[in-house]
Write a protein that holds these residues in place. Structure first.
Motif, mmCIF file in Angstrom:
data_model
loop_
_atom_site.group_PDB
_atom_site.id
_atom_site.type_symbol
_atom_site.label_atom_id
_atom_site.label_comp_id
_atom_site.label_asym_id
_atom_site.label_seq_id
_atom_site.Cartn_x
_atom_site.Cartn_y
_atom_site.Cartn_z
ATOM 1 N N SER B 415 0.843 -1.191 0.000
ATOM 2 C CA SER B 415 0.000 0.000 0.000
ATOM 3 C C SER B 415 0.877 1.238 0.000
ATOM 4 N N ALA B 430 -2.315 7.579 -7.967
ATOM 5 C CA ALA B 430 -3.136 6.822 -8.927
ATOM 6 C C ALA B 430 -2.330 6.489 -10.184
ATOM 7 N N ILE B 431 -1.439 7.387 -10.580
ATOM 8 C CA ILE B 431 -0.624 7.125 -11.776
ATOM 9 C C ILE B 431 0.426 6.053 -11.473
ATOM 10 N N GLN B 433 0.206 3.750 -9.215
ATOM 11 C CA GLN B 433 -0.540 2.496 -9.102
ATOM 12 C C GLN B 433 -0.700 1.848 -10.473
ATOM 13 N N ASP B 434 -1.040 2.671 -11.466
ATOM 14 C CA ASP B 434 -1.236 2.166 -12.824
ATOM 15 C C ASP B 434 0.099 1.737 -13.449
ATOM 16 N N ASP B 435 1.160 2.519 -13.194
ATOM 17 C CA ASP B 435 2.489 2.165 -13.726
ATOM 18 C C ASP B 435 2.971 0.828 -13.166
ATOM 19 N N LYS B 437 1.191 -1.546 -11.941
ATOM 20 C CA LYS B 437 0.351 -2.662 -12.385
ATOM 21 C C LYS B 437 0.981 -3.324 -13.610
ATOM 22 N N ARG B 438 1.655 -2.523 -14.431
ATOM 23 C CA ARG B 438 2.314 -3.077 -15.618
ATOM 24 C C ARG B 438 3.471 -3.999 -15.260
ATOM 25 N N GLN B 444 -2.304 -0.688 -3.323
ATOM 26 C CA GLN B 444 -3.503 -0.085 -2.735
ATOM 27 C C GLN B 444 -3.127 1.312 -2.294
ATOM 28 N N ILE B 445 -3.986 2.276 -2.601
ATOM 29 C CA ILE B 445 -3.709 3.636 -2.142
ATOM 30 C C ILE B 445 -4.443 3.865 -0.832
#
Lengths: 330, 586
Positions: B415, B430-431, B433-435, B437-438, B444-445
């Motif tokens: 987190s 949020a960015i 988190q997305d990066d 994920k790749r 988790q934020i």
């Protein structure tokens, strides 16, 4: 069509739309179109720049001088890297996009987020409302029917719960939860806390209905003719409480929806990237005051519509309970 | 090393006096007054300036002021001995006209400017200096400046030599010694000595004090306070600076701090022309103001990065709570941290979370710190392939479904703690988190109230990773010691260590101690460059973005030269003037 049915259909339609989010939304609500932050809603055309009418609506990719991209219905979404996604009601091929309500500051499709966010916000309201009403109905009936020290104890507890500053309680509970709590568990905790904190009001109302119903002539008559306590409760008293409970539901559910939105607004509801109307409204306020990004107000507009629908429903239910004789719900 | 300044400016002043005798100079400069002449456009006197303030000041007492609002007002009404020029970021003479240093760097002799008077007309001399330092060093007052006046835990000693000269003795060599005099306001002994003796000095000069009882050496003095509404400052007729035409400064008659609590409202007031200066505009509002500034009466200035840096760091505390412990094998592996850094697209962070008004960072010192930033640090572009390679080297395995797992098969997920109030940091989370994920990393934020964030980072150590921002107090590296020393209380990823837990932390400790006592500027720069290089390589903090400082002001404000050091817009308030004399009387 009675007003009750009309409003119920309206409310039902809203829930049907958000429950169908997976199909109705053109994109995954978490996908960041990073080259398209704060894009305005995509214009869907039927007449092209040469004046020709297309049977199939289409969009342009960047400006209106490029090629047209037809809107495909019930088609598979195609990502920018060419991979095939899930089936959507509306899809266009890259590099064009179909952002029906524009994008947010991270380039996420606002329309998809509105639908998925509605699922969280409206769902939380319904679940919390159901929980509060169930507890309220149960304790209200028990208190009203049995009276005496049970009544006194339940009412004292309800006083206590009504005095609780529940927003702060929620803040404290959220702060105490482990940090890596999944969005589902975060939602569950919010629902449980709102529901448990909210039972007192419906309980008091139902208690007063039960209290007055208990002394009605037909209940006394039924008791005199040997009906058991359980039968008195289920067949004679509860039906009257039930109509009150339904009216209560139409008041409580939007109130608890608002509670979820408030919590998410403060960043204490479900976390990113799962959308909620609260986080979306927060994102709207983070942008400047001018009307330049008006599409970010979509969740606020949706909230107004839902609140009005519920208001009309509460009104209709209230009038119905005034008009119909007691026990008509049986 | 002997430093003598101010001679040049005195000579310049004399030369100008011969060629351009100012009309005001004669009547305003009594004999024996040693006014400081400053560069800049020669302006016209008069007019008023309205500045938006977030709130009202809590106190006018420089000894105890902590909040920004109080300091904003205090530093328009007070002055220090040696000042850090916000534009050049270097020290310059102020109330001390010149000074000498002994060869060992331990003994300073400061010559005070002659004929200086407080805003109530009382003469300023060495007794006031000794009194002021005594008060700042008084433990009972808990002055925030006290820590800065301790070197190696021991206080500096200030002695009077004669009415115009003071000696300052340092307990240990201290390279940045000149800079500690900045922001230590010289106080009027004749007004505060009684309060100090009876123990009420900390409570003196509260907001309810009659403005006439407050005196200072700054360009303005407090004229009126309306709680919750505004604070009006009037020109100090005894101020000790003049322009090149020998006009005594300040130019403005009045400066008003108008209380406008929200930034939205501040922007509206600026647009409506009710406020002349906004000291800080956030990226989101800057975008809106930028769009319509051409047609409007104000200008927006983007000064580039300041001294603020935003970064991600991982919990490396030992002991750590049992929920964090299993993840620390990842967090402690520098290849893991490098892979995270490689996966984060800093350009997207700047474009999306800061509306383009930020500067991507790869090292811990921002380019806004012109004197000290290490320009050699590599600006590695994001690369998922390089990140995956590093993770594979470190034993992480990618499963068929894309999820990353460590050697033991545990899925990699953590987190990120972030303060709920900061929009830019939440956008970054949020960015990121997305990066990540790749890479197959689940993030988790956890967006919590800021105090809860601090409690977890500094007290319970119950967090995985955290996004935070720091603002350096000065460009000099020494005030940042509590971040970089492994024993420091703000050594965020593992504070207050008994002894450095890694060899590179030991190296940073050594370098930081060395730079503090090395008197040669070039050598200090080399030492601090090395600290920055080690941090950029080992990434205990993953530097991400430095937000740009954006300010706004009404057009026609002369000498408006905002700087990236606090106070951004009013640091040279004595020089500000209106080009058109349309405004007055407010």
């Amino acid at each position: 069509m009675t007003p009750t049915i009309r409003t119920a259909m309206g409310v039902g339609a809203v829930y049907a739309i958000v429950l169908g989010a997976a199909l109705l939304s053109p994109y995954d609500p978490a996908t960041q179109h990073r080259d398209r932050p704060l894009a305005p809603p995509t214009r869907v055309h039927v007449v092209d720049r040469d004046g020709r009418v297309h049977l199939r609506p289409f969009v342009y990719a960047d400006d209106e001088s490029g090629p047209t991209y037809p809107v495909r219905f019930f088609a598979h979404e195609v990502d920018e890297d060419g991979s095939i996604g899930s089936r959507r009601l509306l899809a266009v091929d890259p590099p064009a996009h179909i952002f029906l309500a524009g994008t947010d500051e991270l380039g996420r499709d606002q329309f998809s987020r509105l639908l998925y966010g509605g699922r969280i916000s409206l769902g939380a309201g319904v679940l919390a409302g159901a929980l509060a009403l169930t507890i309220g109905l149960l304790l209200g009936c028990v208190a009203g029917f049995f009276g005496g020290w049970i009544d006194a104890a339940v009412m004292a507890a309800s006083d206590l719960f009504m005095a609780l500053p529940w927003l702060y309680l929620l803040l404290a509970i959220r702060a105490a939860l482990p940090l890596d709590v999944s969005p589902g568990r975060a939602l569950a905790s919010v629902v449980i806390v709102i529901g448990i904190a909210g039972w007192a009001r419906p309980a008091r109302l139902i208690r007063s209905v039960v209290l007055s119903a208990r002394t009605r002539d037909y209940v006394t008559a039924a008791a005199a003719s040997g009906a058991s306590r359980a039968r008195l409760m289920l067949a004679h008293v509860l039906p009257e409480a039930f109509s009150v409970a339904l009216t209560q539901a139409s008041i409580l559910v939007p109130q608890y929806t608002l509670a979820e939105i408030t919590l998410s607004f403060f960043g204490l509801g479900v976390g990113e990237p799962t959308p909620s109307w609260g986080t979306m409204i927060n994102a709207m306020l983070r942008q400047e005051l001018s009307a330049a990004h008006w599409w970010l107000a979509a969740p606020a507009a949706a909230l107004v519509v839902v609140s009005l629908l519920y208001h009309a429903a509460a009104d209709a239910l209230h009038q119905r309970s005034q008009v119909l004789p007691a026990g008509a719900w049986r | 090393m002997a430093v003598k300044r101010a001679l040049a400016s005195a000579v310049l002043a004399a030369a100008l006096a011969a060629t351009a005798p100012g009309l005001h100079a004669v009547e305003h400069q009594p004999a024996g007054e040693d006014l400081m002449t400053i560069d800049g456009e020669v302006g016209t006197s008069g007019g008023a300036l309205v500045v938006a303030a977030r709130g009202e000041p809590k106190t006018l007492n420089p000894l105890v002021a902590l909040d920004a609002q109080s300091r904003d007002v205090i530093w328009r009404t007070q002055a220090d001995l040696i000042h850090i020029n916000r534009e050049t970021q270097r020290t310059e003479p102020a109330l001390a006209a010149s000074w000498t240093v002994s060869p060992d760097g331990l003994h300073y002799v400061l010559r005070l400017r002659r004929g200086v008077r407080f805003s109530d007309g009382h003469v300023f001399d060495a007794d006031d200096v000794v009194f002021s330092f005594g008060a700042y060093l008084d433990e009972r007052l808990h002055s925030p400046q006290r820590d800065l006046l301790l070197i190696g835990g021991k206080p500096i000693a200030v002695r009077k030599i004669d009415a115009g000269t003071v000696a300052v003795d340092l307990p240990a060599p201290y390279a940045a010694a000149e800079r500690i005099f900045d922001s230590v306001a010289m106080l009027p002994r004749h007004r505060l000595d009684g309060a100090w003796k009876d123990g009420s000095l900390a409570a003196a000069w509260g907001i309810a004090t009659p403005p006439g009882d407050v005196a200072g050496l700054g360009p303005f003095r407090v004229e009126r306070i309306r709680p919750g509404e505004d604070i009006v400052l009037a020109k100090n007729p005894y101020y000790w600076k003049q322009d090149r035409a020998r006009t005594r400064l300040p130019y403005l008659d009045r400066v008003t701090f108008l209380v406008v609590p929200s930034e939205e409202a501040q922007v509206i007031r600026l647009r409506a022309g009710e406020v002349d200066v906004l000291n800080r505009v956030s990226a989101q509002h800057a975008a809106a103001l930028d769009r319509d500034q051409k047609a409007s009466s104000f200008v927006l200035q983007d000064l580039g990065p300041g001294l603020e840096y935003h970064f991600l760091f991982f919990n490396q505390n030992d002991p750590a709570p049992s929920s964090v412990k299993p993840k620390q094998a990842w967090f402690g592996d520098e290849r893991f941290r490098r892979a995270i850094s490689l996966a984060i697209d800093r350009a997207s962070l700047v474009r999306l979370a800061y509306s383009g008004r930020g500067t991507p960072l790869w090292g811990p010192v921002t380019p806004g710190n012109r004197l000290w930033a290490n320009a050699e640090i590599a600006r590695t572009p994001p690369s998922l392939d390089a990140a995956r390679k590093l993770l594979a080297e470190a034993g992480f395995v990618r499963h068929a479904d894309g999820a990353l797992a460590d050697r033991g098969g545990t899925p990699v997920a953590f987190s990120i703690l972030v303060g709920a109030g900061n929009a830019a940091l939440n956008g970054m989370a949020a960015i990121i988190q997305d990066d990540l994920k790749r890479l197959g990393i689940g993030v988790q934020i956890a967006s919590l109230d800021f105090n809860a964030v601090l409690a977890r980072v500094f007290e319970s150590h119950d967090y995985d990773a955290c996004l935070l921002r720091l603002v350096d107090g000065d460009v000099d590296p020494t005030p940042a010691m509590n971040v970089w020393l492994s024993s420091g209380p703000t050594h965020l990823w593992h504070p207050s260590q008994a002894k450095p837990s890694t060899p590179w932390e030991a190296e940073i400790d050594r370098l930081m101690q060395q730079q503090m006592t090395t008197l040669d500027g070039g050598e200090r720069k080399r030492l601090y460059d090395r600290v920055q290089a080690v941090v950029a390589d080992k990434l205990p903090l993953v530097p991400l973005v430095s937000p740009n400082i954006v300010v706004a002001a009404k057009r026609g404000l002369g000498n408006f030269r905002p700087a990236v050091l606090e106070h951004y817009t009013l640091w040279n308030v004595e020089q500000l003037f209106w080009r058109t004399t349309g405004r007055s009387g407010r």
